[in-house]
Design a protein around this motif. Structure first.
Motif, PDB file in Angstrom:
ATOM      1  N   MET A  77       0.819  -1.214   0.000  1.00  0.00           N
ATOM      2  CA  MET A  77       0.000   0.000   0.000  1.00  0.00           C
ATOM      3  C   MET A  77       0.853   1.264   0.000  1.00  0.00           C
ATOM      4  SD  MET A  77      -3.254  -0.713   2.497  1.00  0.00           S
ATOM      5  CE  MET A  77      -3.706   1.020   2.514  1.00  0.00           C
ATOM      6  N   ARG A  78       2.038   1.180   0.535  1.00  0.00           N
ATOM      7  CA  ARG A  78       2.911   2.348   0.640  1.00  0.00           C
ATOM      8  C   ARG A  78       3.787   2.565  -0.588  1.00  0.00           C
ATOM      9  NH1 ARG A  78       3.590   0.682   6.591  1.00  0.00           N
ATOM     10  NH2 ARG A  78       2.348   2.272   7.644  1.00  0.00           N
ATOM     11  N   ARG A  79       3.682   1.690  -1.569  1.00  0.00           N
ATOM     12  CA  ARG A  79       4.509   1.825  -2.781  1.00  0.00           C
ATOM     13  C   ARG A  79       4.021   2.991  -3.623  1.00  0.00           C
ATOM     14  NH1 ARG A  79       8.571   0.620  -0.975  1.00  0.00           N
ATOM     15  NH2 ARG A  79       7.253   0.903   0.769  1.00  0.00           N
ATOM     16  N   ARG A  80       4.946   3.585  -4.358  1.00  0.00           N
ATOM     17  CA  ARG A  80       4.598   4.681  -5.274  1.00  0.00           C
ATOM     18  C   ARG A  80       3.901   4.164  -6.527  1.00  0.00           C
ATOM     19  NH1 ARG A  80       7.372   9.559  -3.922  1.00  0.00           N
ATOM     20  NH2 ARG A  80       8.967   9.164  -2.369  1.00  0.00           N
ATOM     21  N   ASP A  81       4.088   2.904  -6.817  1.00  0.00           N
ATOM     22  CA  ASP A  81       3.432   2.274  -7.963  1.00  0.00           C
ATOM     23  C   ASP A  81       1.950   2.118  -7.625  1.00  0.00           C
ATOM     24  OD1 ASP A  81       2.230   0.354  -9.657  1.00  0.00           O
ATOM     25  OD2 ASP A  81       4.139  -0.639 -10.020  1.00  0.00           O
ATOM     26  N   PRO A  82       1.069   2.836  -8.333  1.00  0.00           N
ATOM     27  CA  PRO A  82      -0.363   2.792  -8.002  1.00  0.00           C
ATOM     28  C   PRO A  82      -0.949   1.373  -8.023  1.00  0.00           C
ATOM     29  CG  PRO A  82       0.069   4.540  -9.575  1.00  0.00           C
ATOM     30  CD  PRO A  82       1.343   3.753  -9.448  1.00  0.00           C
ATOM     31  N   GLN A  83      -0.496   0.532  -8.948  1.00  0.00           N
ATOM     32  CA  GLN A  83      -1.039  -0.830  -9.008  1.00  0.00           C
ATOM     33  C   GLN A  83      -0.635  -1.642  -7.783  1.00  0.00           C
ATOM     34  OE1 GLN A  83      -3.340  -2.125 -11.295  1.00  0.00           O
ATOM     35  NE2 GLN A  83      -3.440  -3.506  -9.542  1.00  0.00           N
ATOM     36  N   GLY A 113      -2.107  -4.024  -2.536  1.00  0.00           N
ATOM     37  CA  GLY A 113      -2.003  -4.104  -1.081  1.00  0.00           C
ATOM     38  C   GLY A 113      -3.319  -3.791  -0.402  1.00  0.00           C
ATOM     39  N   PHE A 114      -3.999  -2.761  -0.894  1.00  0.00           N
ATOM     40  CA  PHE A 114      -5.306  -2.392  -0.342  1.00  0.00           C
ATOM     41  C   PHE A 114      -6.295  -3.541  -0.509  1.00  0.00           C
ATOM     42  CE2 PHE A 114      -9.553  -0.537  -0.749  1.00  0.00           C
ATOM     43  CZ  PHE A 114      -9.620   0.213   0.414  1.00  0.00           C
TER      44      PHE A 114
END
Length: 112
Positions: free
Chosen positions: A13-19, A24-25
């Motif tokens: 969820m904390r990654r900059r990659d939106p996917q 994660g969400f």
């Protein structure tokens, strides 16, 4: 979901990659009810506004009485997105305590 899987999903969820963040969400959404305390802990420790909103959304979707205090606490927050997720979480919880908190919140805000 084990604590390790929870931590991995939160890391995504904390990654900059939106996917990756969405992945994660989605992982956490499916099993939020099993990790309410972990979600609340992550929410309280998080400083990123968007992640806090996502975490509060997940806390509400857990539909757990354990979520009641954090949801009620954010009914009068300065951040409107947190307020809206707190309201939604209390609506989903739909207990007497949740309905009472919503009634008080709506009554107090009707006069403002």
């Amino acid at each position: 979901m084990t604590k390790k899987r929870f931590d991995e999903a939160l890391w995504l969820m904390r990654r900059r990659d939106p996917q990756k963040a969405e992945d994660g969400f989605g992982l956490l959404r499916a099993l939020a009810a099993e990790h309410v305390a972990d979600l609340v802990e992550a929410f309280r420790a998080e400083s990123d506004r968007g992640l806090r909103a996502w975490l509060l959304e997940l806390i509400g979707e857990a539909r757990s009485p354990e979520a009641l205090p954090v949801l009620v606490e954010h009914l009068d927050h300065d951040d409107e997105s947190l307020v809206s997720w707190a309201v939604r979480g209390l609506e989903l919880l739909d207990t007497k305590e949740a309905r009472t908190a919503l009634y008080r919140h709506r009554t107090n805000n009707a006069h403002n």
